[in-house]
Design a protein around this motif. Structure first.
Motif, PDB file in Angstrom:
ATOM      1  N   PRO A  37      17.388   5.386  38.360  1.00 50.10           N
ATOM      2  CA  PRO A  37      16.568   6.330  39.144  1.00 50.10           C
ATOM      3  C   PRO A  37      17.202   7.708  39.247  1.00 50.10           C
ATOM      4  CG  PRO A  37      17.429   4.559  40.525  1.00 50.10           C
ATOM      5  CD  PRO A  37      17.705   4.181  39.114  1.00 50.10           C
ATOM      6  N   ALA A  38      18.521   7.764  39.319  1.00 46.20           N
ATOM      7  CA  ALA A  38      19.188   9.072  39.432  1.00 46.20           C
ATOM      8  C   ALA A  38      18.863   9.941  38.230  1.00 46.20           C
ATOM      9  CB  ALA A  38      20.697   8.887  39.562  1.00 46.20           C
ATOM     10  N   PHE A  41      15.447  11.267  38.646  1.00 43.41           N
ATOM     11  CA  PHE A  41      15.306  12.267  39.700  1.00 43.41           C
ATOM     12  C   PHE A  41      15.931  13.594  39.303  1.00 43.41           C
ATOM     13  CE2 PHE A  41      14.290   8.826  42.674  1.00 43.41           C
ATOM     14  CZ  PHE A  41      13.338   9.453  43.441  1.00 43.41           C
ATOM     15  N   VAL A  42      17.099  13.512  38.677  1.00 39.36           N
ATOM     16  CA  VAL A  42      17.842  14.732  38.437  1.00 39.36           C
ATOM     17  C   VAL A  42      17.498  15.301  37.054  1.00 39.36           C
ATOM     18  CG1 VAL A  42      20.003  14.001  37.338  1.00 39.36           C
ATOM     19  CG2 VAL A  42      20.059  15.630  39.238  1.00 39.36           C
ATOM     20  N   GLY A  43      16.748  14.527  36.270  1.00 38.69           N
ATOM     21  CA  GLY A  43      16.450  14.922  34.901  1.00 38.69           C
ATOM     22  C   GLY A  43      15.794  16.283  34.738  1.00 38.69           C
ATOM     23  N   PRO A  44      14.604  16.485  35.343  1.00 34.60           N
ATOM     24  CA  PRO A  44      13.920  17.770  35.117  1.00 34.60           C
ATOM     25  C   PRO A  44      14.784  18.964  35.509  1.00 34.60           C
ATOM     26  CG  PRO A  44      12.498  16.228  36.283  1.00 34.60           C
ATOM     27  CD  PRO A  44      13.838  15.575  36.199  1.00 34.60           C
ATOM     28  N   ALA A  45      15.429  18.893  36.681  1.00 33.50           N
ATOM     29  CA  ALA A  45      16.248  20.020  37.135  1.00 33.50           C
ATOM     30  C   ALA A  45      17.418  20.249  36.181  1.00 33.50           C
ATOM     31  CB  ALA A  45      16.768  19.767  38.548  1.00 33.50           C
ATOM     32  N   GLY A  48      16.229  22.054  33.170  1.00 32.39           N
ATOM     33  CA  GLY A  48      16.067  23.458  33.524  1.00 32.39           C
ATOM     34  C   GLY A  48      17.401  24.179  33.609  1.00 32.39           C
ATOM     35  N   PHE A  49      18.376  23.492  34.177  1.00 32.58           N
ATOM     36  CA  PHE A  49      19.716  24.073  34.338  1.00 32.58           C
ATOM     37  C   PHE A  49      20.362  24.341  32.980  1.00 32.58           C
ATOM     38  CE2 PHE A  49      24.331  23.049  34.961  1.00 32.58           C
ATOM     39  CZ  PHE A  49      24.657  24.214  35.626  1.00 32.58           C
ATOM     40  N   TYR A  53      19.950  28.215  32.243  1.00 32.89           N
ATOM     41  CA  TYR A  53      21.134  28.809  32.863  1.00 32.89           C
ATOM     42  C   TYR A  53      22.359  28.721  31.957  1.00 32.89           C
ATOM     43  CZ  TYR A  53      18.723  29.396  37.273  1.00 32.89           C
ATOM     44  OH  TYR A  53      17.853  29.810  38.236  1.00 32.89           O
TER      45      TYR A  53
ATOM     46  N   PHE B 120      10.643  19.688  41.775  1.00 32.42           N
ATOM     47  CA  PHE B 120      11.745  19.225  40.920  1.00 32.42           C
ATOM     48  C   PHE B 120      13.101  19.403  41.610  1.00 32.42           C
ATOM     49  CE2 PHE B 120       8.598  20.129  37.416  1.00 32.42           C
ATOM     50  CZ  PHE B 120       8.348  18.792  37.167  1.00 32.42           C
ATOM     51  N   MET B 123      13.494  16.585  44.061  1.00 28.20           N
ATOM     52  CA  MET B 123      13.909  15.358  43.382  1.00 28.20           C
ATOM     53  C   MET B 123      15.400  15.374  43.083  1.00 28.20           C
ATOM     54  SD  MET B 123      10.792  14.710  40.707  1.00 28.20           S
ATOM     55  CE  MET B 123      11.790  13.734  39.615  1.00 28.20           C
ATOM     56  N   ALA B 124      15.867  16.496  42.531  1.00 28.36           N
ATOM     57  CA  ALA B 124      17.291  16.591  42.197  1.00 28.36           C
ATOM     58  C   ALA B 124      18.141  16.518  43.466  1.00 28.36           C
ATOM     59  CB  ALA B 124      17.561  17.890  41.448  1.00 28.36           C
ATOM     60  N   TYR B 126      17.496  15.034  46.155  1.00 27.73           N
ATOM     61  CA  TYR B 126      17.512  13.648  46.637  1.00 27.73           C
ATOM     62  C   TYR B 126      18.552  12.840  45.872  1.00 27.73           C
ATOM     63  CZ  TYR B 126      15.934   8.945  47.733  1.00 27.73           C
ATOM     64  OH  TYR B 126      15.895   7.636  48.139  1.00 27.73           O
ATOM     65  N   ALA B 127      18.592  13.022  44.556  1.00 34.73           N
ATOM     66  CA  ALA B 127      19.580  12.299  43.751  1.00 34.73           C
ATOM     67  C   ALA B 127      20.998  12.695  44.149  1.00 34.73           C
ATOM     68  CB  ALA B 127      19.353  12.569  42.268  1.00 34.73           C
ATOM     69  N   LEU B 180      11.709  24.552  36.709  1.00 33.08           N
ATOM     70  CA  LEU B 180      12.396  23.267  36.876  1.00 33.08           C
ATOM     71  C   LEU B 180      13.490  23.305  37.936  1.00 33.08           C
ATOM     72  CD1 LEU B 180      12.590  22.250  33.140  1.00 33.08           C
ATOM     73  CD2 LEU B 180      11.055  21.375  34.879  1.00 33.08           C
ATOM     74  N   MET B 181      14.169  24.382  38.062  1.00 32.79           N
ATOM     75  CA  MET B 181      15.185  24.449  39.107  1.00 32.79           C
ATOM     76  C   MET B 181      15.664  25.867  39.361  1.00 32.79           C
ATOM     77  SD  MET B 181      18.752  25.131  38.307  1.00 32.79           S
ATOM     78  CE  MET B 181      19.893  23.937  38.927  1.00 32.79           C
ATOM     79  N   THR B 182      16.091  26.108  40.610  1.00 34.14           N
ATOM     80  CA  THR B 182      17.021  27.201  40.871  1.00 34.14           C
ATOM     81  C   THR B 182      18.153  26.565  41.667  1.00 34.14           C
ATOM     82  OG1 THR B 182      16.069  27.841  42.971  1.00 34.14           O
ATOM     83  CG2 THR B 182      15.233  28.979  41.031  1.00 34.14           C
ATOM     84  N   PRO B 183      19.372  27.009  41.438  1.00 34.51           N
ATOM     85  CA  PRO B 183      20.510  26.382  42.109  1.00 34.51           C
ATOM     86  C   PRO B 183      20.343  26.406  43.625  1.00 34.51           C
ATOM     87  CG  PRO B 183      21.254  27.948  40.461  1.00 34.51           C
ATOM     88  CD  PRO B 183      19.778  28.088  40.541  1.00 34.51           C
ATOM     89  N   VAL B 186      18.100  23.597  45.172  1.00 35.83           N
ATOM     90  CA  VAL B 186      18.748  22.282  45.159  1.00 35.83           C
ATOM     91  C   VAL B 186      19.768  22.202  46.285  1.00 35.83           C
ATOM     92  CG1 VAL B 186      20.180  20.705  43.817  1.00 35.83           C
ATOM     93  CG2 VAL B 186      18.418  22.040  42.680  1.00 35.83           C
ATOM     94  N   PHE B 215      10.936   8.226  48.143  1.00 33.69           N
ATOM     95  CA  PHE B 215      11.031   9.679  48.074  1.00 33.69           C
ATOM     96  C   PHE B 215       9.706  10.346  48.458  1.00 33.69           C
ATOM     97  CE2 PHE B 215      10.462  13.478  45.317  1.00 33.69           C
ATOM     98  CZ  PHE B 215      11.416  14.286  45.892  1.00 33.69           C
TER      99      PHE B 215
END
Lengths: 318, 310
Positions: A37-38, A41-45, A48-49, A53, B120, B123-124, B126-127, B180-183, B186, B215
């Motif tokens: 699950p981790a 959950f952390v996949g999309p971000a 993106g990172f 970035y 997103f 979600m991150a 939460y992980a 998808l993200m900004t630091p 998160v 979640f």
């Protein structure tokens, strides 16, 4: 904007949080099953990172050592771009103009915001006052720039009308190279003043009120209390506010782009605008990247120096 | 958490005698405060006053505080509702502008960015806050480090990437880097999730709910306050963004309001710009944010704080 909003409870350090550690022990055998699950959950971000970035940051450094016009692939030229930029008068001009902008912008803004914050703290806590003062910050830079561009118009702008009425000479705020940078700096003071005041105001609220009561009983007036209590105890907050506002101030672009476009002559060709021109008007991505690397280094050293000089990490409140 | 503690009411602090006999200092303080408020609010009035004016009458009414030759013509002009002849008669350039379209584009871009980014990042977060997995803290540290990178540093290579993907002048191209993200988001949300009692989740999981259901049905609703604050800030930031959409979305079909304003300004004839049209357009660009602020102002004001610093 959002980078300066900080949750009030910093919680455990970014290391292993205590709550996590005990839970891990408590749940023992379960922890392994979290991996799947981790990842989900952390996949999309994380994608993106990595893609927007990490990868571009590395590419940026690489481009700075190349000759790259976007239209054809980059070719490695070693440190040529860096050698060029030392001799490029426009680079020195850009950094000089930006420094001038930052000094005027931050100087005026910090003094005015500090004053407003103290008044919000000691004079009125009205939510309406705070709301009104924050208003300019929520409006886009472009909107702010154009509104002032109109108000400061040489012929029929209301500000020059006011100067006329006072019997003073009209000023070509954007057209005179002496005035252009101070004008743009003050426009952004107008936009950020209330926001910065609110940041400082939040810091003021962490100062225990009994200190003021005690000082007042001992016969200390408002002014004296400000210099002996407020200012020293506010130092860490002020230092952080300065680090953030100075970093932001160096990145002036929008206001210049819609009002003067770098002119008159080179009077407002700030670093961001020069990088933009090099990359998107002259398609010299390699050189533009080299200047952004230098800008990054300058920003990092300025922030580091501020934190050291203002001892941002320590508080006198204990 | 980001919500500040309610300010200690200063009227309870013993410095009352000043209230009865206003001192010079106190009067000066009020004068400064009122001057600041006036300076803050006057430009907004001036935008409105000019937007309701006829550009051709502005010069002869430069010292009047009321709209010159009051008309809604400027709004009709920038929304593309008046004919070319009408527009020119009121001092417009006659070029076709369609702020309805730009308004729609801004709405699409800001909404997509906000929904994607907040979801997103939640979600991150939460992980990072709740799940145990190898490399978690290292990755989180890496995310936080990205906060230090100034935008210009990644902007040029990101432009090249978007160009290589063939996404220039598409909504996706404008939205993608922040989708998808900004630091910060998160980091912000992780702090809140750490504070939610674990027992609630565990009870749900014993009842057979999976991680994702926990979640969606427990964590997100319980954090609705911080999430909506974050969403609000993200929306405003995205709405006001100029640099990135200027680079990747100049074409009219995807042009957002800020970019359109810059172009509108550069198209106005030198010497006699269409000031009323320009101010009507800036007002249209600012209005959605102003409405949002009127409705949710308290939340925005309270979210700005520095109490995180020890």
């Amino acid at each position: 904007m959002s980078t300066t909003v900080t949750p009030s409870r910093p919680g455990p350090a970014p290391g292993l949080p205590r709550a996590g550690r005990t839970a891990q022990r408590r749940r023992g055998q379960r922890s392994r099953s979290d991996l799947l699950p981790a990842l989900l959950f952390v996949g999309p971000a994380t994608i993106g990172f990595l893609v927007f970035y990490v990868w571009p940051a590395l590419r940026g450094v690489y481009y700075s050592f190349t000759d790259f016009s976007v239209l054809s692939p980059p070719t490695w030229v070693g440190t040529e771009n860096y050698q060029d930029l030392i001799q490029d008068e426009l680079v020195w001009n850009a950094f000089g103009v930006t420094a001038q902008y930052v000094l005027i912008n931050i100087g005026a803004q910090t003094v005015l915001s500090l004053g407003l914050a103290v008044l919000m703290h000691r004079l009125t806590t009205s939510m309406a006052v705070r709301g009104a003062l924050l208003l300019p910050f929520l409006v886009a830079n472009v909107v702010v720039a154009l509104t002032w561009f109109w108000m400061l118009d040489y012929q029929i702008g209301i500000v020059n009308g006011g100067l006329d009425w006072l019997g003073m000479d009209r000023i070509a705020f954007f057209g005179d190279s002496q005035w252009a940078i101070p004008t743009i700096a003050m426009i952004n003071v107008w936009r950020h003043m209330g926001y910065t005041a609110l940041l400082i105001f939040a810091g003021l609220q962490t100062i225990p009120t009994h200190l003021y009561e005690a000082a007042s009983l001992d016969g200390s007036g408002e002014v004296r209390s400000f210099f002996t209590i407020t200012l020293p105890l506010l130092r860490p907050v002020l230092a952080m506010v300065l680090v953030i506002t100075v970093t932001g101030s160096f990145q002036i672009f929008d206001t210049v782009a819609v009002t003067t476009a770098g002119g008159p002559v080179n009077a407002t060709r700030v670093v961001y605008y020069y990088i933009y021109e090099l990359a998107f008007v002259r398609f010299d991505f390699g050189y533009a990247s080299a200047i952004s690397v230098v800008l990054f280094l300058v920003l990092a050293s300025v922030a580091f120096a501020q934190i050291k000089l203002l001892r941002a990490g320590e508080s006198d409140l204990s | 958490m980001a919500v500040l503690p309610v300010a200690a009411d200063p009227t309870t602090v013993p410095r009352r005698r000043r209230l009865r006999r206003p001192s010079l200092g106190r009067t000066a303080a009020w004068v400064f405060m009122i001057a600041s408020l006036l300076a803050t609010l006057f430009p907004f009035y001036w935008m409105l006053r000019t937007a309701l004016s006829n550009t051709r009458s502005l010069a002869s009414n430069a010292d009047s505080f009321l709209p010159a030759d009051i008309t809604l013509g400027a709004f009709e002009r920038v929304l593309g509702l008046s004919t070319q002849a009408e527009a020119i008669a009121q001092g417009g350039s006659g070029a076709s502008v369609n702020f309805w379209l730009y308004l729609k584009n801004s709405l699409i871009v800001a909404t997509t960015t906000t929904v994607g980014q907040v979801f997103f990042c939640a979600m991150a977060a939460y992980a990072f806050a709740r799940l145990t997995w190898p490399g978690r803290d290292k990755l989180f540290f890496a995310f936080i480090t990205a906060l230090m990178i100034p935008p210009i540093f990644t902007t040029l290579p990101n432009f090249v990437l978007i160009k290589d993907l063939g996404l220039l002048n598409t909504y996706l191209g404008i939205v993608l880097p922040g989708l998808l993200m900004t630091p910060f988001a998160v980091f912000f949300l992780r702090q809140f999730f750490l504070g939610i009692p674990r027992e609630i989740e565990e009870a749900a999981m014993i009842d057979g709910a999976g991680r994702f259901r926990v979640f969606l049905t427990i964590i997100l609703p319980m954090s609705s306050a911080p999430i909506s604050t974050l969403a609000l800030l993200t929306y405003i930031t995205s709405w006001n963004d100029y640099f990135w959409p200027l680079l990747v979305g100049k074409e009219e079909s995807v042009r957002v309001l800020t970019v359109a304003l810059g172009i509108f300004r550069s198209q106005t004839p030198q010497g006699s710009p269409d000031w009323a049209g320009l101010m009507a357009a800036t007002l249209i660009a600012a209005l959605p944010i102003l409405i949002l602020y009127l409705v949710l102002g308290r939340k925005i004001i309270n979210s700005i704080g520095f109490s995180g610093i020890k």
